[in-house]
Design an enzyme around this catalytic site. Sequence first.
Site, PDB file in Angstrom:
ATOM      1  N   LYS A  22       0.833  -1.214   0.000  1.00 50.69           N
ATOM      2  CA  LYS A  22       0.000   0.000   0.000  1.00 50.69           C
ATOM      3  C   LYS A  22       0.863   1.257   0.000  1.00 50.69           C
ATOM      4  CE  LYS A  22      -1.785   1.496   4.106  1.00 50.69           C
ATOM      5  NZ  LYS A  22      -1.474   2.885   4.483  1.00 50.69           N
ATOM      6  N   ASN A  23       1.870   1.278   0.905  1.00 54.17           N
ATOM      7  CA  ASN A  23       2.618   2.524   1.079  1.00 54.17           C
ATOM      8  C   ASN A  23       3.653   2.770  -0.015  1.00 54.17           C
ATOM      9  OD1 ASN A  23       1.029   3.068   3.234  1.00 54.17           O
ATOM     10  ND2 ASN A  23       2.546   2.484   4.793  1.00 54.17           N
ATOM     11  N   ARG A  92      -4.242  10.569   4.632  1.00 52.87           N
ATOM     12  CA  ARG A  92      -3.055  11.427   4.664  1.00 52.87           C
ATOM     13  C   ARG A  92      -2.076  11.131   3.525  1.00 52.87           C
ATOM     14  NH1 ARG A  92      -1.621  14.311   8.930  1.00 52.87           N
ATOM     15  NH2 ARG A  92       0.470  14.119   8.103  1.00 52.87           N
ATOM     16  N   CYS A 116      -4.995  12.758  13.047  1.00 56.25           N
ATOM     17  CA  CYS A 116      -5.447  11.375  12.881  1.00 56.25           C
ATOM     18  C   CYS A 116      -5.239  10.644  14.196  1.00 56.25           C
ATOM     19  CB  CYS A 116      -4.714  10.755  11.700  1.00 56.25           C
ATOM     20  SG  CYS A 116      -3.526   9.518  12.018  1.00 56.25           S
ATOM     21  N   ARG A 121       0.809  14.239  13.531  1.00 54.26           N
ATOM     22  CA  ARG A 121       1.242  14.074  12.135  1.00 54.26           C
ATOM     23  C   ARG A 121       1.317  15.380  11.333  1.00 54.26           C
ATOM     24  NH1 ARG A 121      -1.218   8.755   9.507  1.00 54.26           N
ATOM     25  NH2 ARG A 121       0.749   8.762   8.407  1.00 54.26           N
ATOM     26  N   PRO A 122       2.263  16.254  11.686  1.00 55.57           N
ATOM     27  CA  PRO A 122       2.416  17.514  10.957  1.00 55.57           C
ATOM     28  C   PRO A 122       3.007  17.314   9.560  1.00 55.57           C
ATOM     29  CG  PRO A 122       4.193  17.249  12.539  1.00 55.57           C
ATOM     30  CD  PRO A 122       3.272  16.072  12.727  1.00 55.57           C
ATOM     31  N   LEU A 125       7.881  19.187   7.401  1.00 57.53           N
ATOM     32  CA  LEU A 125       9.062  18.790   6.619  1.00 57.53           C
ATOM     33  C   LEU A 125       8.780  18.844   5.114  1.00 57.53           C
ATOM     34  CD1 LEU A 125      10.267  15.771   8.800  1.00 57.53           C
ATOM     35  CD2 LEU A 125      11.277  18.062   8.689  1.00 57.53           C
ATOM     36  N   ASP A 307       4.307   0.301  12.068  1.00 55.83           N
ATOM     37  CA  ASP A 307       3.092  -0.301  11.505  1.00 55.83           C
ATOM     38  C   ASP A 307       2.893  -1.766  11.920  1.00 55.83           C
ATOM     39  OD1 ASP A 307       2.519   2.086  10.310  1.00 55.83           O
ATOM     40  OD2 ASP A 307       3.249   1.524   8.327  1.00 55.83           O
ATOM     41  N   ARG A 399      -9.138  -0.158   4.646  1.00 56.74           N
ATOM     42  CA  ARG A 399      -8.304   0.880   4.025  1.00 56.74           C
ATOM     43  C   ARG A 399      -6.999   0.290   3.518  1.00 56.74           C
ATOM     44  NH1 ARG A 399      -7.632   6.301   7.300  1.00 56.74           N
ATOM     45  NH2 ARG A 399      -6.234   6.460   5.542  1.00 56.74           N
TER      46      ARG A 399
HETATM   47  N1  EPU Z   1       6.759  14.115  10.900  1.00 52.38           N
HETATM   48  C1  EPU Z   1       7.005  15.428  11.210  1.00 52.38           C
HETATM   49  N2  EPU Z   1       6.880  16.360  10.224  1.00 52.38           N
HETATM   50  C2  EPU Z   1       6.541  16.026   8.948  1.00 52.38           C
HETATM   51  C3  EPU Z   1       6.303  14.691   8.634  1.00 52.38           C
HETATM   52  C4  EPU Z   1       6.429  13.747   9.640  1.00 52.38           C
HETATM   53  O1  EPU Z   1       7.310  15.752  12.359  1.00 52.38           O
HETATM   54  O2  EPU Z   1       6.448  16.932   8.110  1.00 52.38           O
HETATM   55  C5  EPU Z   1       6.870  13.092  11.949  1.00 52.38           C
HETATM   56  C6  EPU Z   1       5.602  12.281  12.137  1.00 52.38           C
HETATM   57  O3  EPU Z   1       4.663  12.941  12.957  1.00 52.38           O
HETATM   58  C7  EPU Z   1       6.121  11.002  12.730  1.00 52.38           C
HETATM   59  C8  EPU Z   1       7.468  10.849  12.029  1.00 52.38           C
HETATM   60  O4  EPU Z   1       7.818  12.146  11.555  1.00 52.38           O
HETATM   61  O5  EPU Z   1       6.335  11.151  14.115  1.00 52.38           O
HETATM   62  C9  EPU Z   1       7.492   9.888  10.887  1.00 52.38           C
HETATM   63  O6  EPU Z   1       6.390  10.118  10.035  1.00 52.38           O
HETATM   64  P1  EPU Z   1       6.464   9.896   8.470  1.00 52.38           P
HETATM   65  O7  EPU Z   1       6.392  11.224   7.785  1.00 52.38           O
HETATM   66  O8  EPU Z   1       7.594   9.001   8.134  1.00 52.38           O
HETATM   67  O9  EPU Z   1       5.084   9.150   8.211  1.00 52.38           O
HETATM   68  P2  EPU Z   1       4.223   9.267   6.918  1.00 52.38           P
HETATM   69  O10 EPU Z   1       5.130   9.402   5.754  1.00 52.38           O
HETATM   70  O11 EPU Z   1       3.149  10.281   7.081  1.00 52.38           O
HETATM   71  C10 EPU Z   1       4.211   6.713   6.361  1.00 52.38           C
HETATM   72  C11 EPU Z   1       3.177   5.631   6.230  1.00 52.38           C
HETATM   73  C12 EPU Z   1       2.620   5.272   7.602  1.00 52.38           C
HETATM   74  C13 EPU Z   1       3.779   4.824   8.494  1.00 52.38           C
HETATM   75  C14 EPU Z   1       4.855   5.927   8.550  1.00 52.38           C
HETATM   76  C15 EPU Z   1       6.071   5.524   9.340  1.00 52.38           C
HETATM   77  C16 EPU Z   1       2.259   6.059   4.037  1.00 52.38           C
HETATM   78  C17 EPU Z   1       1.081   6.424   3.224  1.00 52.38           C
HETATM   79  N3  EPU Z   1       2.099   6.088   5.363  1.00 52.38           N
HETATM   80  O12 EPU Z   1       3.524   7.834   6.904  1.00 52.38           O
HETATM   81  O13 EPU Z   1       1.741   4.173   7.395  1.00 52.38           O
HETATM   82  O14 EPU Z   1       3.313   4.554   9.791  1.00 52.38           O
HETATM   83  O15 EPU Z   1       5.269   6.272   7.212  1.00 52.38           O
HETATM   84  O16 EPU Z   1       6.662   4.400   8.790  1.00 52.38           O
HETATM   85  O17 EPU Z   1       3.309   5.717   3.508  1.00 52.38           O
HETATM   86  C18 EPU Z   1      -0.048   2.738   7.882  1.00 52.38           C
HETATM   87  O18 EPU Z   1       0.184   2.167   6.793  1.00 52.38           O
HETATM   88  O19 EPU Z   1      -0.817   2.252   8.740  1.00 52.38           O
HETATM   89  C19 EPU Z   1       0.615   4.009   8.180  1.00 52.38           C
HETATM   90  C20 EPU Z   1       0.195   4.835   9.120  1.00 52.38           C
END
Ligand code: EPU
Length: 421
Positions: A22-23, A92, A116, A121-122, A125, A307, A399
């Site tokens: 999925k991701n 997201r 969420c 989840r900001p 970055l 995850d 989902r």
């Molecule tokens: N973070 C920030 N600022 C940002 C982005 C992220 O502080 O601008 C923080 C997040 O709040 C978190 C950490 O950095 O504490 C890591 O978050 P990341 O950005 O890596 O997560 P994501 O890219 O939003 C993806 C997966 C998630 C998975 C995370 C971590 C997708 C669509 N989603 O989310 O998948 O948990 O990486 O591996 O790729 C799931 O599949 O159930 C799921 C939540």
Amino acid sequence: MEKLVIEGGAKLKGDVYISGAKNAALPIMAATLLTDEECVINNFPMMRDTVTMAKLLESLGKKIKYGKNKITVTSNGKPSHVASYELVSTMRGSFCVLGPLLAKLKKATVSLPGGCVIGVRPVDLHIKGIKALGAKVEIENGYVIATANKLKATHMYLGGVFGSSVLATANIMMAAVFADGETIIEPAACEPEVTDLANFLNKMGAKIKGQGSPRVSITGVKKLKGVTYSIIPDRIEAGTYILAAAITKGTITLHNANLEHLMVLVDKLKEVGVNLESKNNKIKVSPAKEIKPVSITTYPYPGFPTDLQAQFMALMALAEGVSIITDKVYPDRFIHIAELDRMGANIRREGSIAIIEGVKELRGAAVMASDLRASAALIVAGLAARGKTEVHRIYHLERGYVDFDGKLRSLGAKISRVQEK
Ligand code: EPU
């Protein structure tokens, strides 16, 4: 609405086919916005999140044709740079259209995704990254409005409080594909899904190096072309079935799975007493005599994946002793604790740490799914619990898992879908 009813106690047995990740699918689908030519995506996981992404792509100028485990993406001749709140707020992952829209159309108006259940989840970055490439960014009425006539390559630091970000790395990689010169992202996320996106982009004609390492370089090119590509297997889906087999003391074989993406799970499960063997994209899981308690801390890849944290906790609920689980990626991702405790587990939370005192047995109960992976954890627990477990609000599950209950049934689980009254 439907619920899942599980009669616990059946040992899983047999073979299961793992779907595409999925991701990886979500950012790869977004990357098709970078070309007007046809892209064919094979090993495509058909589930609610990827269908939501397909709808978003349709609103941005794409036509989607669904086939068996594949989609074909072409242009519908009506490109748009506006990703609406209605679609982005439900998922997201759709925020990763920001980078490709900006690169291709020089303008992107993308709804902020909002909070969420697994944490705040900001997206700071993502914004920092596109600003570093020279985009002008404004936030208006809940939308990120980014413009740039010409993006400029740069060397950027993209680490956050919790380390690297998967989707921010994906977004910036896609934003930088047409930028003049060499962009370097440090620390880049090393997750296999990010590597898969980079490989997809390279097949389209991009010049990306270092994917899979914390230093990724993107040298701008003029144009990307349409391609046919096959998505990697879903390591989280694979991990979930491995943990489901482990908790029921079953013996199963996973097909289309890559154990290399799950090294940390292999290591931790060895300590638990579960054995995993891999050959030719197959993984065989053999049971532990007794489940030993093992502590884990989640980290970005190659650390233990957040995850799989909830599903591992379900297994530890039945371990012979005390284990500690710390989530360093999402410190608030613990909603499943209260539900597992309703099933007889003995888990308490202290900040971003869960202390699990293993119990002799879990007992079936009515429980509420709160997010995708928490839902999976409750089902994993239900498979081993004495008596009947009812899991409500299973739309979370749909989902991100392809036919989860169907695949479990084929492994001998007593699980059925029932219409809620
Ligand atoms: N973070 C920030 N600022 C940002 C982005 C992220 O502080 O601008 C923080 C997040 O709040 C978190 C950490 O950095 O504490 C890591 O978050 P990341 O950005 O890596 O997560 P994501 O890219 O939003 C993806 C997966 C998630 C998975 C995370 C971590 C997708 C669509 N989603 O989310 O998948 O948990 O990486 O591996 O790729 C799931 O599949 O159930 C799921 C939540």
